[in-house]
Design a protein around this motif. Structure first.
Motif, PDB file in Angstrom:
ATOM      1  N   TRP A   1       0.761  -1.216  -0.064  1.00  0.00           N
ATOM      2  CA  TRP A   1      -0.388  -0.021   0.160  1.00  0.00           C
ATOM      3  C   TRP A   1       0.632   1.159  -0.634  1.00  0.00           C
ATOM      4  O   TRP A   1       0.944   2.037  -0.844  1.00  0.00           O
ATOM      5  CB  TRP A   1      -0.974   0.310   1.206  1.00  0.00           C
ATOM      6  N   VAL A   2       2.246   1.315   0.508  1.00  0.00           N
ATOM      7  CA  VAL A   2       2.683   2.595   1.319  1.00  0.00           C
ATOM      8  C   VAL A   2       3.916   2.375   0.455  1.00  0.00           C
ATOM      9  O   VAL A   2       5.155   3.093   0.682  1.00  0.00           O
ATOM     10  CB  VAL A   2       2.797   2.864   2.422  1.00  0.00           C
ATOM     11  N   GLY A   3       4.377   1.260   0.228  1.00  0.00           N
ATOM     12  CA  GLY A   3       5.792   1.309  -0.294  1.00  0.00           C
ATOM     13  C   GLY A   3       6.754   0.383   0.966  1.00  0.00           C
ATOM     14  O   GLY A   3       6.674   0.193   2.244  1.00  0.00           O
ATOM     15  N   VAL A   4       7.874   0.116   0.249  1.00  0.00           N
ATOM     16  CA  VAL A   4       8.728  -1.303   0.917  1.00  0.00           C
ATOM     17  C   VAL A   4       9.289   0.089   2.293  1.00  0.00           C
ATOM     18  O   VAL A   4       9.344  -0.286   3.727  1.00  0.00           O
ATOM     19  CB  VAL A   4       9.947  -1.908   0.033  1.00  0.00           C
ATOM     20  N   ARG A   5       9.936   1.398   2.023  1.00  0.00           N
ATOM     21  CA  ARG A   5      10.567   2.095   2.642  1.00  0.00           C
ATOM     22  C   ARG A   5      10.195   2.374   3.622  1.00  0.00           C
ATOM     23  O   ARG A   5      10.518   2.571   5.381  1.00  0.00           O
ATOM     24  CB  ARG A   5      11.416   3.058   1.854  1.00  0.00           C
ATOM     25  N   PRO A   6       9.010   2.676   3.711  1.00  0.00           N
ATOM     26  CA  PRO A   6       8.023   3.529   4.749  1.00  0.00           C
ATOM     27  C   PRO A   6       6.918   2.794   5.661  1.00  0.00           C
ATOM     28  O   PRO A   6       7.483   2.720   6.974  1.00  0.00           O
ATOM     29  CB  PRO A   6       6.593   4.101   4.088  1.00  0.00           C
ATOM     30  N   ALA A   7       6.812   1.533   5.047  1.00  0.00           N
ATOM     31  CA  ALA A   7       6.500   0.244   5.766  1.00  0.00           C
ATOM     32  C   ALA A   7       7.656  -0.565   6.937  1.00  0.00           C
ATOM     33  O   ALA A   7       7.382  -0.629   8.350  1.00  0.00           O
ATOM     34  CB  ALA A   7       6.683  -0.835   5.003  1.00  0.00           C
ATOM     35  N   LEU A   8       9.523  -0.290   6.224  1.00  0.00           N
ATOM     36  CA  LEU A   8      10.445  -0.974   7.666  1.00  0.00           C
ATOM     37  C   LEU A   8       9.555   0.201   7.962  1.00  0.00           C
ATOM     38  O   LEU A   8      10.987   0.006   9.432  1.00  0.00           O
ATOM     39  CB  LEU A   8      11.748  -0.731   6.156  1.00  0.00           C
ATOM     40  N   THR A   9       9.903   1.825   7.639  1.00  0.00           N
ATOM     41  CA  THR A   9      10.281   2.742   8.610  1.00  0.00           C
ATOM     42  C   THR A   9       8.771   2.421   9.906  1.00  0.00           C
ATOM     43  O   THR A   9       9.020   2.980  11.381  1.00  0.00           O
ATOM     44  CB  THR A   9      10.066   4.086   8.224  1.00  0.00           C
ATOM     45  N   ALA A  10       8.160   2.705   8.904  1.00  0.00           N
ATOM     46  CA  ALA A  10       6.972   1.449  10.749  1.00  0.00           C
ATOM     47  C   ALA A  10       7.412   0.940  11.219  1.00  0.00           C
ATOM     48  O   ALA A  10       7.172   0.613  12.763  1.00  0.00           O
ATOM     49  CB  ALA A  10       6.125   1.754   9.847  1.00  0.00           C
ATOM     50  N   GLY A  11       7.589   0.076  10.382  1.00  0.00           N
ATOM     51  CA  GLY A  11       7.979  -1.524  11.357  1.00  0.00           C
ATOM     52  C   GLY A  11       9.077  -1.052  12.484  1.00  0.00           C
ATOM     53  O   GLY A  11       8.947  -1.160  13.998  1.00  0.00           O
ATOM     54  N   ALA A  12      10.076  -0.121  12.518  1.00  0.00           N
ATOM     55  CA  ALA A  12      10.735   0.003  12.912  1.00  0.00           C
ATOM     56  C   ALA A  12      10.684   0.941  14.500  1.00  0.00           C
ATOM     57  O   ALA A  12      10.761   0.884  15.302  1.00  0.00           O
ATOM     58  CB  ALA A  12      12.784   0.032  12.499  1.00  0.00           C
TER      59      ALA A  12
END
Length: 96
Positions: A23-34
């Protein structure tokens, strides 16, 4: 119980992470997970656990339960022959 909860949450978390990454892209998803990994740190920093300097005493009701190590170990059977008898037999001596 905690193993069951963490193991059961993994498939749901994988689905949510995949959906968020799509939905939002890989980098924003990884940032949200962190950033989500910081939540337990904040909770522990604000809890009274931080002020503990030694382990608290156990509750009084747990002291009345019998301990499992108070039972005697099971009796072991004695060998039918000694090591000397086996050694003599291996060398060709009498097997008494």
């Amino acid at each position: 119980m905690s193993t069951w909860l963490t193991s059961g949450a993994r498939p749901a978390a994988a689905l949510l992470a995949g959906a968020l990454g799509t939905w939002v892209g890989v980098r924003p998803a990884l940032t949200a997970g962190a950033l989500l990994l910081l939540i337990p740190l904040v909770v522990l920093a604000r809890s009274p656990i931080r002020a503990l300097r030694q382990m608290p005493d156990p509750p009084a009701d747990s002291l009345s339960t019998p301990h499992a190590n108070q039972t005697s170990p099971p009796a072991l059977p004695s060998p039918t022959r000694t090591d000397d008898a086996r050694h003599e037999r291996a060398l060709g001596g009498d097997a008494s």
